[in-house]
Design an enzyme around this catalytic site. Structure first.
Site, PDB file in Angstrom:
ATOM      1  N   HIS A  34      -0.407  -0.105 -10.187  1.00 33.14           N
ATOM      2  CA  HIS A  34      -1.232  -0.848  -9.285  1.00 33.14           C
ATOM      3  C   HIS A  34      -1.712  -2.148 -10.108  1.00 33.14           C
ATOM      4  CE1 HIS A  34      -3.631  -0.863  -5.185  1.00 33.14           C
ATOM      5  NE2 HIS A  34      -3.164  -2.176  -5.504  1.00 33.14           N
TER       6      HIS A  34
ATOM      7  N   ARG B  56       0.943  -1.365   0.000  1.00 31.13           N
ATOM      8  CA  ARG B  56      -0.148   0.063   0.008  1.00 31.13           C
ATOM      9  C   ARG B  56       0.923   1.323  -0.200  1.00 31.13           C
ATOM     10  NH1 ARG B  56      -3.425  -3.101  -1.419  1.00 31.13           N
ATOM     11  NH2 ARG B  56      -5.447  -3.180  -0.838  1.00 31.13           N
TER      12      ARG B  56
END
Length: 306
Positions: free
Chosen positions: A269, A221
């Site tokens: 991502h 993250r």
């Protein structure tokens, strides 16, 4: 009975159709176009707008559409109902393929050769000697990554908040174990969950514990990383290179310095993307369990955050 799909950042036609086929007689609707919010008893969520779940007075359970739940838990108005995450072999396979590619990219010095190409320089070099690797986070994905690289011949250390045991991997735990885990690693891969205890963990103090010239990969993250500290560590040479697949703000702003830094590889991502065809059965089973009053598959501990 209705399932609400609250996933604002993607097209949901395929997921809606597959869930309808898996759950005949159950209405599957895409938020915010809900015919009767009071009929919704189960919601599949990912990066939902904070507070929107308060519109569903009869909600019994929540299902994350991904392996993480941090974006869900940040909602200050999150209903107190069971919450499950996705545990999917396809996600693990996707992550391992990504990490294997990134390891090869750096081992073969493709980052350096790309910069040389831009300057029309012909400077052959032998592959980097990457022998020791550390995985931060030994959950589903972290444990798989640690064992994968151990089987590729790496000396692998792993770190988690609590003691773990993995065959062939030297595992450390707790704050006192961080330095030993990181001490001699050529490559550090971060797969930690985002919690109050791990936010900003990748910072100047942590980089100082690493071997000078280490290569950092963050596929966990973005909020785990103090961005200014990484830029400083790269400019000083303490960190040789960094591959970042996750960011505090996504998409990454066009003016962000990560885009142009010569030692940073940015990917959007994509290291482990949820596949509709492999998660529908899990979502459908958790809906059935919720309606029957049973515990959900892969239900998370909300206090721990994972």
């Amino acid at each position: 009975m209705t399932i609400a799909l609250i996933i604002p950042d993607r097209k949901l036609d395929d997921l809606q159709q597959r869930l309808s086929a898996a759950l005949p007689g159950v209405t599957i609707e895409v938020w915010p176009e809900l015919n009767d919010p009071a009929a919704v008893t189960f919601a599949v969520v990912w990066k939902h707008p904070a507070g929107c779940l308060q519109q569903l007075p009869n909600l019994k359970a929540l299902q994350s559409y991904g392996a993480g739940v941090d974006s869900i838990l940040t909602d200050p108005e999150l209903p107190v109902v069971p919450l499950a995450r996705v545990v999917d072999p396809a996600l693990t396979e996707s992550m391992l393929r990504y990490l294997a590619g990134i390891e090869s990219y750096y081992r073969l010095r493709l980052d350096q050769f790309h910069r040389q190409q831009q300057q029309a320089q012909w400077k052959p070099k032998s592959p980097r000697q990457l022998r020791k690797l550390c995985v931060l986070g030994l959950g589903e994905l972290g444990a798989a990554a640690a064992q994968f690289f151990q089987m590729q011949g790496y000396q692998v250390t792993g770190w988690a908040r609590r003691p773990q045991q993995l065959s062939g991997v030297t595992c450390y735990a707790g704050v006192d174990g961080l330095a030993a885990a990181l001490n001699d690693a050529d490559l550090v891969i971060c797969l930690l969950p985002l919690t109050s205890a791990t936010e900003d963990l990748l910072n100047q103090q942590l980089f100082a514990l690493m071997k000078p010239g280490v290569i950092l990969v963050n596929v966990a993250r973005g909020a785990l990383l103090v961005e200014a500290d990484l830029l400083a560590a790269l400019d000083s040479g303490q960190v040789q290179a960094a591959c970042l697949d996750v960011f505090r703000q996504e998409p990454l702003a066009a003016t962000h310095p990560f885009w142009s830094h010569p030692s940073i590889l940015v990917t959007p991502h994509i290291s482990a993307v949820t596949r509709v065809d492999t998660v529908v059965a899990q979502i459908a089973e958790n809906y059935r369990r919720s309606e029957a009053g049973l515990a959900l598959l892969n239900q998370i501990d909300r206090q721990q955050g994972y």
